[in-house]
Design a protein around this motif. Structure first.
Motif, PDB file in Angstrom:
ATOM      1  N   UNK A 125       3.287  11.754   3.578  1.00  0.00           N
ATOM      2  CA  UNK A 125       1.863  11.506   3.298  1.00  0.00           C
ATOM      3  C   UNK A 125       1.340  10.242   3.999  1.00  0.00           C
ATOM      4  N   UNK A 126       2.135   9.681   4.914  1.00  0.00           N
ATOM      5  CA  UNK A 126       1.702   8.485   5.641  1.00  0.00           C
ATOM      6  C   UNK A 126       1.656   8.789   7.135  1.00  0.00           C
ATOM      7  N   UNK A 180       6.685  -1.189  12.449  1.00  0.00           N
ATOM      8  CA  UNK A 180       6.247   0.190  12.163  1.00  0.00           C
ATOM      9  C   UNK A 180       7.441   1.014  11.670  1.00  0.00           C
ATOM     10  N   UNK A 181       8.605   0.767  12.278  1.00  0.00           N
ATOM     11  CA  UNK A 181       9.816   1.503  11.849  1.00  0.00           C
ATOM     12  C   UNK A 181      10.182   1.164  10.414  1.00  0.00           C
ATOM     13  N   UNK A 233       0.839  -1.203   0.000  1.00  0.00           N
ATOM     14  CA  UNK A 233       0.000   0.000   0.000  1.00  0.00           C
ATOM     15  C   UNK A 233       0.878   1.258   0.000  1.00  0.00           C
ATOM     16  N   UNK A 234       1.960   1.213   0.768  1.00  0.00           N
ATOM     17  CA  UNK A 234       2.876   2.365   0.809  1.00  0.00           C
ATOM     18  C   UNK A 234       3.552   2.544  -0.555  1.00  0.00           C
ATOM     19  N   UNK A 235       3.947   1.435  -1.168  1.00  0.00           N
ATOM     20  CA  UNK A 235       4.535   1.532  -2.516  1.00  0.00           C
ATOM     21  C   UNK A 235       3.522   2.090  -3.511  1.00  0.00           C
ATOM     22  N   UNK A 280      10.347   2.616   4.694  1.00  0.00           N
ATOM     23  CA  UNK A 280       9.912   2.331   3.319  1.00  0.00           C
ATOM     24  C   UNK A 280       9.186   3.549   2.737  1.00  0.00           C
ATOM     25  N   UNK A 281       8.329   4.158   3.559  1.00  0.00           N
ATOM     26  CA  UNK A 281       7.590   5.337   3.082  1.00  0.00           C
ATOM     27  C   UNK A 281       8.563   6.445   2.682  1.00  0.00           C
ATOM     28  N   UNK A 282       9.603   6.639   3.484  1.00  0.00           N
ATOM     29  CA  UNK A 282      10.615   7.663   3.163  1.00  0.00           C
ATOM     30  C   UNK A 282      11.333   7.323   1.855  1.00  0.00           C
TER      31      UNK A 282
END
Ligand code: UDP
Length: 402
Positions: free
Chosen positions: A268-269, A253-254, A224-226, A259-261
């Protein structure tokens, strides 16, 4: 009811709620409201809880089996014999139930053992199957070694198997459980709590994608993050996991934050951490779309909860999600573990207000028509009655054999 690891009190108390806790709590409360005497047996995992607690019209009995401490559920099997013995003694002392409904396979083992000793028929709901877990998790699966054979045996010896979706029916049939032993009754949703009207969690100007669940890998948060990288402007809110103040120490969570970064979407997460049940509707109402993107999902309550709040659902086409989400009517189904396909669907839906509103309206209709607890608990009560009658018909034979 027997729910060895998942106490309904955890669901009612707030944050530590998985699907089985929520299911057992809601089913027990609704059956009690409909006039049934309901008792839920769950393992005592805290020395300080009273033996019996009455809540929402039903009783929760804490069974002393194994140490009075929280244990991983995969370590509970050795304690099921003690569980069964204690429960059978309790039935003898307080009166036999007409039917025992076991939730999860280890509860089934305890229920069949006590049921055989006391002549009580057993209804089984699996909630999850070892074979499916092993297929997806491989060596990371810590389930006891013979789980699948126990599950197959249970399917053959219990008086009725409740399957919650067509995928589960297919899996069990493939394992050798006869189809005629099964009745399909899905899980339900609390329509008084989950409704479109009411307060919503605050939000900014970005389109909001919400996802809800325990922070475990198979729920598909990484995909989902990708995908978010391909959905410009949208924000992703992740509800669930440990309490907010412990999120920074949670290794998964870390990893997701990193991954989001890396994907350029860190800003945006948002991770909220665990949210109490009573607060869940506010989060659903704040969303433009609920994304439920697991690799596999035995049933999946969160799409139903979103639907009952009038929110369209984008879900992976796995397990129970293919029954609850009607593709192109109440939301859209995408292949699992495919961030590109997921991004394309989310991008299109978030820019198409008309489609979103019509999916949301259809989702609400479907949740209200099919999945309300009064309806679902009533269907299960019919199964209990039929099972108890069929069992009573065999009394003569059982007495002759005895
Ligand atoms: N839930 C909750 N607080 C959270 C996250 C989830 O109360 O912070 C609830 C959610 O509303 C749903 C359940 O936990 O009722 C999750 O059930 P689901 O079937 O989606 O997943 P499971 O945990 O059984 O894999």
């Amino acid at each position: 009811m027997i729910s060895e690891h998942a106490s309904p009190l955890a669901a009612l108390g707030g944050v530590d709620a998985g699907g089985q806790n929520a299911h057992v709590a809601a089913l027990a409360a609704e059956l009690a409201r409909q006039g049934h005497d309901v008792r839920v047996y769950t393992r005592r995992d805290d020395p300080d809880v009273p033996e019996t607690v009455t809540v929402r019209g039903f009783e929760v009995v804490h069974v002393p089996a194994g140490p009075p401490a929280v244990l991983p559920k995969d370590d509970l099997l050795p304690h099921m014999a003690a569980f069964a013995e204690w429960m059978a003694a309790d039935w003898r002392a307080t009166g036999m139930p007409d039917v025992a409904h076991a939730h999860f396979w280890m509860s089934g083992l305890a229920a069949v053992t006590a049921g055989r000793a006391c002549d009580v028929p057993v209804v089984q709901t699996y909630h999850a199957l070892g074979a499916v877990k092993r297929r997806h998790q491989g060596t990371a699966d810590t389930s006891p070694e013979h789980r699948t054979s126990y599950e197959r045996q249970l399917g053959r010896v219990v008086d009725r198997v409740i399957v919650q979706c067509h995928d589960e029916e297919r899996e069990l049939t493939g394992m050798g459980v006869p189809r005629e032993r099964m009745t399909l009754v899905p899980s339900g949703v609390d329509l008084d709590l989950f409704r479109p009207d009411g307060p919503a969690a605050p939000r900014g100007g970005r389109p909001r994608i919400l996802t809800v669940g325990r922070l475990v890998e198979r729920k598909g948060y990484a995909e989902l993050i990708r995908a978010l990288a391909g959905v410009p402007d949208a924000e992703l809110v992740v509800v669930g996991g440990p309490p907010a103040e412990q999120l920074a120490d949670d290794p998964y969570a870390r990893r997701l934050r990193d991954l989001a970064r890396e994907c350029g979407v860190g800003h945006r997460v948002t991770f909220t951490g665990a949210v109490g049940v009573a607060d869940m509707p506010r989060w659903y109402r704040s969303a433009d779309v609920l994304a439920a993107t697991p690799w596999y999902e035995p049933f999946g309550l969160t799409p139903l909860e979103a639907m009952a709040c009038g929110v369209p659902v984008v879900a992976t086409a796995v397990g129970g999600l293919t029954d609850t989400v009607v593709d192109g009517v109440t939301g859209e189904l995408v292949p699992p573990r495919d961030p590109k396909a997921l991004a394309a669907v989310l991008r299109r839906l978030l820019t198409d207000d008309v489609r979103r509103v019509s999916y949301g309206a259809a989702a609400l209709d479907r949740a209200r028509l099919v999945y309300g607890w009064p309806t679902i608990a009533g269907r299960l009560a019919d199964v209990y009655a039929e099972t108890a009658h069929a069992f009573a018909d065999t009394t003569d034979v059982r007495e002759a054999v005895a």
